[in-house]
Design a protein around this motif. Structure first.
Motif, mmCIF file in Angstrom:
data_model
loop_
_atom_site.group_PDB
_atom_site.id
_atom_site.type_symbol
_atom_site.label_atom_id
_atom_site.label_comp_id
_atom_site.label_asym_id
_atom_site.label_seq_id
_atom_site.Cartn_x
_atom_site.Cartn_y
_atom_site.Cartn_z
ATOM 1 N N PHE A 141 35.934 -4.852 59.740
ATOM 2 C CA PHE A 141 36.526 -4.186 58.582
ATOM 3 C C PHE A 141 37.020 -2.791 58.960
ATOM 4 C CE2 PHE A 141 35.980 -1.201 55.063
ATOM 5 C CZ PHE A 141 36.944 -1.691 54.204
ATOM 6 N N LEU A 142 36.218 -2.058 59.714
ATOM 7 C CA LEU A 142 36.599 -0.705 60.108
ATOM 8 C C LEU A 142 37.828 -0.737 61.018
ATOM 9 C CD1 LEU A 142 35.928 2.244 59.827
ATOM 10 C CD2 LEU A 142 34.321 2.027 61.703
ATOM 11 N N ALA A 143 37.873 -1.679 61.947
ATOM 12 C CA ALA A 143 39.039 -1.798 62.825
ATOM 13 C C ALA A 143 40.282 -2.162 62.009
ATOM 14 C CB ALA A 143 38.775 -2.848 63.902
ATOM 15 N N PHE A 144 40.127 -3.061 61.042
ATOM 16 C CA PHE A 144 41.241 -3.454 60.184
ATOM 17 C C PHE A 144 41.734 -2.255 59.368
ATOM 18 C CE2 PHE A 144 42.867 -5.520 56.250
ATOM 19 C CZ PHE A 144 43.934 -6.199 56.828
ATOM 20 N N ALA A 145 40.808 -1.458 58.834
ATOM 21 C CA ALA A 145 41.188 -0.280 58.050
ATOM 22 C C ALA A 145 41.915 0.745 58.919
ATOM 23 C CB ALA A 145 39.948 0.341 57.410
ATOM 24 N N ILE A 146 41.465 0.929 60.151
ATOM 25 C CA ILE A 146 42.125 1.876 61.054
ATOM 26 C C ILE A 146 43.546 1.409 61.357
ATOM 27 C CG2 ILE A 146 42.099 2.803 63.410
ATOM 28 C CD1 ILE A 146 39.009 2.806 63.198
ATOM 29 N N VAL A 147 43.706 0.125 61.642
ATOM 30 C CA VAL A 147 45.046 -0.414 61.940
ATOM 31 C C VAL A 147 45.955 -0.292 60.716
ATOM 32 C CG1 VAL A 147 46.306 -2.538 62.477
ATOM 33 C CG2 VAL A 147 44.267 -1.934 63.778
ATOM 34 N N LEU A 148 45.432 -0.571 59.522
ATOM 35 C CA LEU A 148 46.247 -0.419 58.313
ATOM 36 C C LEU A 148 46.652 1.032 58.078
ATOM 37 C CD1 LEU A 148 44.746 -2.850 55.649
ATOM 38 C CD2 LEU A 148 46.941 -2.975 56.797
ATOM 39 N N CYS A 149 45.737 1.966 58.315
ATOM 40 C CA CYS A 149 46.072 3.385 58.155
ATOM 41 C C CYS A 149 47.158 3.803 59.139
ATOM 42 C CB CYS A 149 44.828 4.248 58.342
ATOM 43 S SG CYS A 149 43.711 4.235 56.938
ATOM 44 N N ILE A 150 47.078 3.325 60.378
ATOM 45 C CA ILE A 150 48.090 3.672 61.376
ATOM 46 C C ILE A 150 49.438 3.052 60.999
ATOM 47 C CG2 ILE A 150 48.790 3.321 63.780
ATOM 48 C CD1 ILE A 150 45.793 3.611 64.499
ATOM 49 N N ALA A 151 49.432 1.784 60.604
ATOM 50 C CA ALA A 151 50.688 1.119 60.240
ATOM 51 C C ALA A 151 51.308 1.752 58.987
ATOM 52 C CB ALA A 151 50.445 -0.369 60.013
ATOM 53 N N GLY A 152 50.494 1.991 57.965
ATOM 54 C CA GLY A 152 51.010 2.621 56.747
ATOM 55 C C GLY A 152 51.475 4.039 56.994
ATOM 56 N N GLY A 153 50.728 4.780 57.796
ATOM 57 C CA GLY A 153 51.130 6.144 58.130
ATOM 58 C C GLY A 153 52.433 6.183 58.897
ATOM 59 N N ALA A 154 52.595 5.242 59.841
ATOM 60 C CA ALA A 154 53.828 5.203 60.629
ATOM 61 C C ALA A 154 55.033 4.896 59.737
ATOM 62 C CB ALA A 154 53.704 4.149 61.731
ATOM 63 N N TRP A 155 54.848 4.040 58.737
ATOM 64 C CA TRP A 155 55.951 3.724 57.835
ATOM 65 C C TRP A 155 56.260 4.918 56.924
ATOM 66 C CZ3 TRP A 155 56.319 2.879 52.441
ATOM 67 C CH2 TRP A 155 57.545 2.361 52.029
ATOM 68 N N LEU A 156 55.231 5.563 56.394
ATOM 69 C CA LEU A 156 55.449 6.662 55.451
ATOM 70 C C LEU A 156 55.964 7.927 56.136
ATOM 71 C CD1 LEU A 156 52.382 6.228 53.108
ATOM 72 C CD2 LEU A 156 54.776 6.047 52.465
ATOM 73 N N VAL A 157 55.595 8.173 57.376
ATOM 74 C CA VAL A 157 56.035 9.385 58.069
ATOM 75 C C VAL A 157 57.545 9.373 58.290
ATOM 76 C CG1 VAL A 157 55.881 10.535 60.334
ATOM 77 C CG2 VAL A 157 53.830 9.977 59.102
ATOM 78 N N GLN A 158 58.165 8.216 58.240
ATOM 79 C CA GLN A 158 59.620 8.143 58.394
ATOM 80 C C GLN A 158 60.341 8.768 57.205
ATOM 81 O OE1 GLN A 158 60.614 4.069 59.111
ATOM 82 N NE2 GLN A 158 59.313 3.954 60.928
ATOM 83 N N GLY A 159 59.640 8.976 56.090
ATOM 84 C CA GLY A 159 60.218 9.678 54.950
ATOM 85 C C GLY A 159 60.948 8.815 53.947
ATOM 86 N N ALA A 213 42.734 7.486 59.803
ATOM 87 C CA ALA A 213 42.553 6.612 60.965
ATOM 88 C C ALA A 213 41.759 7.340 62.042
ATOM 89 C CB ALA A 213 43.903 6.168 61.509
ATOM 90 N N GLY A 214 42.024 8.624 62.214
ATOM 91 C CA GLY A 214 41.252 9.423 63.158
ATOM 92 C C GLY A 214 39.794 9.532 62.760
ATOM 93 N N LEU A 215 39.537 9.655 61.471
ATOM 94 C CA LEU A 215 38.153 9.689 60.993
ATOM 95 C C LEU A 215 37.436 8.378 61.302
ATOM 96 C CD1 LEU A 215 38.644 11.423 57.538
ATOM 97 C CD2 LEU A 215 37.458 12.371 59.524
ATOM 98 N N GLY A 216 38.133 7.267 61.127
ATOM 99 C CA GLY A 216 37.540 5.976 61.454
ATOM 100 C C GLY A 216 37.235 5.858 62.932
ATOM 101 N N ALA A 217 38.162 6.327 63.771
ATOM 102 C CA ALA A 217 37.935 6.292 65.213
ATOM 103 C C ALA A 217 36.749 7.192 65.599
ATOM 104 C CB ALA A 217 39.193 6.726 65.953
ATOM 105 N N MET A 218 36.646 8.352 64.955
ATOM 106 C CA MET A 218 35.498 9.226 65.211
ATOM 107 C C MET A 218 34.189 8.533 64.859
ATOM 108 S SD MET A 218 36.666 13.028 63.914
ATOM 109 C CE MET A 218 35.034 13.721 64.117
ATOM 110 N N ALA A 219 34.173 7.828 63.729
ATOM 111 C CA ALA A 219 32.957 7.137 63.300
ATOM 112 C C ALA A 219 32.582 6.028 64.278
ATOM 113 C CB ALA A 219 33.148 6.567 61.895
ATOM 114 N N VAL A 220 33.586 5.300 64.769
ATOM 115 C CA VAL A 220 33.311 4.233 65.735
ATOM 116 C C VAL A 220 32.732 4.812 67.026
ATOM 117 C CG1 VAL A 220 34.426 2.528 67.237
ATOM 118 C CG2 VAL A 220 34.996 2.612 64.819
ATOM 119 N N LEU A 221 33.361 5.865 67.527
ATOM 120 C CA LEU A 221 32.876 6.471 68.766
ATOM 121 C C LEU A 221 31.479 7.059 68.608
ATOM 122 C CD1 LEU A 221 36.170 8.163 70.002
ATOM 123 C CD2 LEU A 221 35.070 6.092 70.885
ATOM 124 N N GLN A 222 31.214 7.662 67.465
ATOM 125 C CA GLN A 222 29.872 8.212 67.223
ATOM 126 C C GLN A 222 28.849 7.087 67.130
ATOM 127 O OE1 GLN A 222 28.710 11.253 67.357
ATOM 128 N NE2 GLN A 222 26.671 10.518 66.869
#
Length: 112
Positions: free
Chosen positions: A4-22, A55-64
């Motif tokens: 679930f956490l990996a899926f949420a991180i991937v969704l945040c990255i994909a959604g962020g990449a789409w939204l950052v285009q403006g 997504a960075g917060l999720g990655a931090m949690a996984v690494l911790q």
């Protein structure tokens, strides 16, 4: 839980990449689906940046979690600061948007 956490991180990255285009983004209202918060340009970019931070917060949690020992005070403060940054970015995106009629709801209403 890791899946679930990996899926949420991937969704945040994909959604962020789409939204950052403006691109224009309509965020439907919870109480009235005929209304939406219109985020254009900078508002969509702010929301995309917030998704990248989450997504960075999720990655931090996984690494911790992989370390297997309690988090240090510095890690906790960094995590809190990034979480507050995400909240501020989402708030700024919402502040910059305007409430308009939802184009998806009106299109669905006119379709036979």
């Amino acid at each position: 839980m890791r899946l679930f956490l990996a899926f949420a991180i991937v969704l945040c990255i994909a959604g962020g990449a789409w939204l950052v285009q403006g691109h224009d983004f309509y965020w439907p209202a919870r109480g009235d689906p005929s209304l939406a918060l219109h985020l254009s340009g900078s508002g969509a970019r702010l929301l995309g940046a917030a998704l990248f931070v989450m997504a960075g917060l999720g990655a931090m949690a996984v690494l911790q979690g992989r370390r297997g020992r309690p988090a240090t005070r510095a890690w906790q403060l960094a995590y809190f600061a990034l979480a507050m940054l995400a909240v501020v970015l989402i708030g700024a995106a919402m502040w910059s948007g305007e409430v308009v009629p939802n184009p998806e709801a009106s299109a669905a209403a006119t379709t036979p």
